[in-house]
Design a protein around this motif. Structure first.
Motif, PDB file in Angstrom:
ATOM      1  N   VAL A 182       0.804  -1.215   0.000  1.00 39.18           N
ATOM      2  CA  VAL A 182       0.000   0.000   0.000  1.00 39.18           C
ATOM      3  C   VAL A 182       0.837   1.264   0.000  1.00 39.18           C
ATOM      4  CG1 VAL A 182      -1.753   1.282   1.278  1.00 39.18           C
ATOM      5  CG2 VAL A 182      -1.862  -1.201   1.153  1.00 39.18           C
ATOM      6  N   ARG A 183       1.879   1.320   0.827  1.00 40.43           N
ATOM      7  CA  ARG A 183       2.626   2.559   0.962  1.00 40.43           C
ATOM      8  C   ARG A 183       4.057   2.489   0.457  1.00 40.43           C
ATOM      9  NH1 ARG A 183      -0.679   1.796   5.164  1.00 40.43           N
ATOM     10  NH2 ARG A 183       0.758   0.546   6.348  1.00 40.43           N
ATOM     11  N   GLY A 184       4.520   1.344   0.050  1.00 44.95           N
ATOM     12  CA  GLY A 184       5.945   1.205  -0.091  1.00 44.95           C
ATOM     13  C   GLY A 184       6.607   1.428  -1.405  1.00 44.95           C
ATOM     14  N   GLY A 185       6.022   1.112  -2.529  1.00 44.93           N
ATOM     15  CA  GLY A 185       6.854   1.040  -3.697  1.00 44.93           C
ATOM     16  C   GLY A 185       6.572   1.970  -4.838  1.00 44.93           C
ATOM     17  N   GLY A 186       5.833   3.010  -4.645  1.00 46.77           N
ATOM     18  CA  GLY A 186       5.519   3.898  -5.751  1.00 46.77           C
ATOM     19  C   GLY A 186       4.436   3.291  -6.623  1.00 46.77           C
ATOM     20  N   GLY A 187       3.955   4.040  -7.583  1.00 50.07           N
ATOM     21  CA  GLY A 187       2.877   3.554  -8.432  1.00 50.07           C
ATOM     22  C   GLY A 187       1.548   4.088  -7.933  1.00 50.07           C
ATOM     23  N   ALA A 188       0.497   3.791  -8.679  1.00 47.75           N
ATOM     24  CA  ALA A 188      -0.828   4.304  -8.349  1.00 47.75           C
ATOM     25  C   ALA A 188      -1.256   3.889  -6.951  1.00 47.75           C
ATOM     26  CB  ALA A 188      -1.833   3.800  -9.373  1.00 47.75           C
ATOM     27  N   GLY A 189      -1.696   4.853  -6.168  1.00 45.37           N
ATOM     28  CA  GLY A 189      -2.202   4.572  -4.835  1.00 45.37           C
ATOM     29  C   GLY A 189      -1.141   4.235  -3.805  1.00 45.37           C
ATOM     30  N   ARG A 190       0.100   4.441  -4.138  1.00 44.10           N
ATOM     31  CA  ARG A 190       1.166   4.093  -3.199  1.00 44.10           C
ATOM     32  C   ARG A 190       1.960   5.333  -2.834  1.00 44.10           C
ATOM     33  NH1 ARG A 190       3.327  -1.515  -5.833  1.00 44.10           N
ATOM     34  NH2 ARG A 190       1.366  -2.591  -5.615  1.00 44.10           N
ATOM     35  N   ALA A 191       2.523   5.287  -1.650  1.00 50.25           N
ATOM     36  CA  ALA A 191       3.358   6.385  -1.174  1.00 50.25           C
ATOM     37  C   ALA A 191       4.749   5.831  -0.895  1.00 50.25           C
ATOM     38  CB  ALA A 191       2.759   6.971   0.098  1.00 50.25           C
ATOM     39  N   PRO A 192       5.756   6.673  -0.888  1.00 44.03           N
ATOM     40  CA  PRO A 192       7.107   6.211  -0.576  1.00 44.03           C
ATOM     41  C   PRO A 192       7.162   5.583   0.812  1.00 44.03           C
ATOM     42  CG  PRO A 192       7.117   8.528  -1.238  1.00 44.03           C
ATOM     43  CD  PRO A 192       5.695   8.100  -1.134  1.00 44.03           C
ATOM     44  N   ALA A 193       8.115   4.702   1.033  1.00 44.27           N
ATOM     45  CA  ALA A 193       8.253   4.000   2.309  1.00 44.27           C
ATOM     46  C   ALA A 193       8.444   4.961   3.473  1.00 44.27           C
ATOM     47  CB  ALA A 193       9.411   3.009   2.242  1.00 44.27           C
ATOM     48  N   ASP A 194       8.986   6.145   3.209  1.00 43.02           N
ATOM     49  CA  ASP A 194       9.212   7.101   4.292  1.00 43.02           C
ATOM     50  C   ASP A 194       8.043   8.076   4.463  1.00 43.02           C
ATOM     51  OD1 ASP A 194       9.588   8.564   1.985  1.00 43.02           O
ATOM     52  OD2 ASP A 194      11.424   9.524   2.670  1.00 43.02           O
ATOM     53  N   TYR A 195       6.923   7.782   3.836  1.00 48.92           N
ATOM     54  CA  TYR A 195       5.747   8.639   3.946  1.00 48.92           C
ATOM     55  C   TYR A 195       5.272   8.699   5.391  1.00 48.92           C
ATOM     56  CZ  TYR A 195       0.901  10.168   3.638  1.00 48.92           C
ATOM     57  OH  TYR A 195      -0.281  10.829   3.834  1.00 48.92           O
ATOM     58  N   GLY A 196       5.065   9.878   5.898  1.00 46.04           N
ATOM     59  CA  GLY A 196       4.559  10.073   7.249  1.00 46.04           C
ATOM     60  C   GLY A 196       3.575  11.219   7.251  1.00 46.04           C
ATOM     61  N   PRO A 197       2.286  10.956   7.440  1.00 41.67           N
ATOM     62  CA  PRO A 197       1.284  12.018   7.351  1.00 41.67           C
ATOM     63  C   PRO A 197       1.210  12.925   8.572  1.00 41.67           C
ATOM     64  CG  PRO A 197       0.234   9.969   7.955  1.00 41.67           C
ATOM     65  CD  PRO A 197       1.691   9.646   7.679  1.00 41.67           C
ATOM     66  N   ARG A 198       1.826  12.548   9.661  1.00 42.51           N
ATOM     67  CA  ARG A 198       1.661  13.293  10.908  1.00 42.51           C
ATOM     68  C   ARG A 198       1.939  14.791  10.807  1.00 42.51           C
ATOM     69  NH1 ARG A 198       3.629  10.127  16.099  1.00 42.51           N
ATOM     70  NH2 ARG A 198       1.988   8.584  16.157  1.00 42.51           N
ATOM     71  N   PRO A 199       2.999  15.235  10.153  1.00 38.30           N
ATOM     72  CA  PRO A 199       3.261  16.678  10.136  1.00 38.30           C
ATOM     73  C   PRO A 199       2.123  17.491   9.523  1.00 38.30           C
ATOM     74  CG  PRO A 199       5.198  15.483   9.416  1.00 38.30           C
ATOM     75  CD  PRO A 199       4.074  14.485   9.502  1.00 38.30           C
ATOM     76  N   ARG A 200       1.322  16.879   8.665  1.00 42.58           N
ATOM     77  CA  ARG A 200       0.254  17.619   7.993  1.00 42.58           C
ATOM     78  C   ARG A 200      -1.100  17.513   8.681  1.00 42.58           C
ATOM     79  NH1 ARG A 200       0.888  16.051   1.832  1.00 42.58           N
ATOM     80  NH2 ARG A 200       0.381  14.055   2.740  1.00 42.58           N
ATOM     81  N   LEU A 201      -1.244  16.607   9.622  1.00 39.75           N
ATOM     82  CA  LEU A 201      -2.548  16.413  10.249  1.00 39.75           C
ATOM     83  C   LEU A 201      -3.045  17.666  10.966  1.00 39.75           C
ATOM     84  CD1 LEU A 201      -2.277  12.776  11.666  1.00 39.75           C
ATOM     85  CD2 LEU A 201      -3.382  13.557   9.554  1.00 39.75           C
ATOM     86  N   GLY A 202      -2.162  18.385  11.600  1.00 39.68           N
ATOM     87  CA  GLY A 202      -2.553  19.605  12.310  1.00 39.68           C
ATOM     88  C   GLY A 202      -3.092  20.689  11.404  1.00 39.68           C
ATOM     89  N   GLY A 203      -2.812  20.582  10.112  1.00 41.29           N
ATOM     90  CA  GLY A 203      -3.279  21.567   9.145  1.00 41.29           C
ATOM     91  C   GLY A 203      -4.665  21.280   8.587  1.00 41.29           C
ATOM     92  N   LEU A 204      -5.240  20.144   8.926  1.00 40.80           N
ATOM     93  CA  LEU A 204      -6.574  19.824   8.419  1.00 40.80           C
ATOM     94  C   LEU A 204      -7.593  20.795   8.981  1.00 40.80           C
ATOM     95  CD1 LEU A 204      -6.611  15.921   8.626  1.00 40.80           C
ATOM     96  CD2 LEU A 204      -6.424  17.340   6.587  1.00 40.80           C
ATOM     97  N   ARG A 205      -8.448  21.301   8.125  1.00 45.52           N
ATOM     98  CA  ARG A 205      -9.472  22.260   8.541  1.00 45.52           C
ATOM     99  C   ARG A 205     -10.859  21.772   8.141  1.00 45.52           C
ATOM    100  NH1 ARG A 205      -6.029  23.207  11.472  1.00 45.52           N
ATOM    101  NH2 ARG A 205      -4.657  24.982  11.488  1.00 45.52           N
ATOM    102  N   VAL A 206     -11.041  20.485   8.137  1.00 51.45           N
ATOM    103  CA  VAL A 206     -12.334  19.869   7.861  1.00 51.45           C
ATOM    104  C   VAL A 206     -12.693  19.006   9.067  1.00 51.45           C
ATOM    105  CG1 VAL A 206     -12.022  19.876   5.351  1.00 51.45           C
ATOM    106  CG2 VAL A 206     -11.280  17.897   6.685  1.00 51.45           C
ATOM    107  N   PRO A 207     -13.973  18.757   9.281  1.00 52.38           N
ATOM    108  CA  PRO A 207     -14.344  17.886  10.400  1.00 52.38           C
ATOM    109  C   PRO A 207     -13.792  16.476  10.209  1.00 52.38           C
ATOM    110  CG  PRO A 207     -16.260  19.075   9.558  1.00 52.38           C
ATOM    111  CD  PRO A 207     -15.131  19.289   8.578  1.00 52.38           C
ATOM    112  N   VAL A 208     -13.210  15.933  11.263  1.00 49.84           N
ATOM    113  CA  VAL A 208     -12.646  14.581  11.235  1.00 49.84           C
ATOM    114  C   VAL A 208     -13.127  13.831  12.472  1.00 49.84           C
ATOM    115  CG1 VAL A 208     -10.524  13.211  11.322  1.00 49.84           C
ATOM    116  CG2 VAL A 208     -10.580  15.327   9.986  1.00 49.84           C
TER     117      VAL A 208
END
Length: 117
Positions: A29-55
């Motif tokens: 899912v996250r490791g190897g590039g390609g459609a729907g994949r993110a790099p192995a070092d992908y980390g969403p945490r730094p951006r979570l604080g910037g969300l401005r929609v209800p979660v």
């Protein structure tokens, strides 16, 4: 873990040997590039604080695929985010406990602010 911890380390911290772990290890899912994949070092945490929609997270208390600490930590990083733990449910809480899931979903949706016109 810090907000810059890679996603693979973040999910592995409490989920050794889970399906999520195996997907990360083999570049799924996250490791190897390609459609729907993110790099192995992908980390969403730094951006979570910037969300401005209800979660609001709905998470099964017995989920062995994604440890409960993950949505707890995510909710803590997102302003105004909520978390409901579905009692007696695993990873597929909507199937394991559909009535509890639907009740929690309705409550979460009802608590969301009205969209401005």
């Amino acid at each position: 873990m810090s907000p810059t911890t890679p996603w693979s380390s973040w999910t592995r911290a409490g989920a050794q040997g889970t399906r999520a772990d195996r997907l990360v290890d083999r570049g799924g899912v996250r490791g190897g590039g390609g459609a729907g994949r993110a790099p192995a070092d992908y980390g969403p945490r730094p951006r979570l604080g910037g969300l401005r929609v209800p979660v609001h997270f709905l998470h099964g208390e017995l989920d062995t695929e994604v440890p409960l600490k993950v949505p707890r930590e995510c909710a803590a990083l997102i302003p105004g985010a909520g978390l409901t733990v579905i009692e007696g449910a695993g990873h597929m809480s909507q199937q394991d406990q559909p009535e509890r899931f639907n009740t929690a979903l309705r409550a979460a949706l009802a608590s969301m602010p009205e969209r401005a016109a």
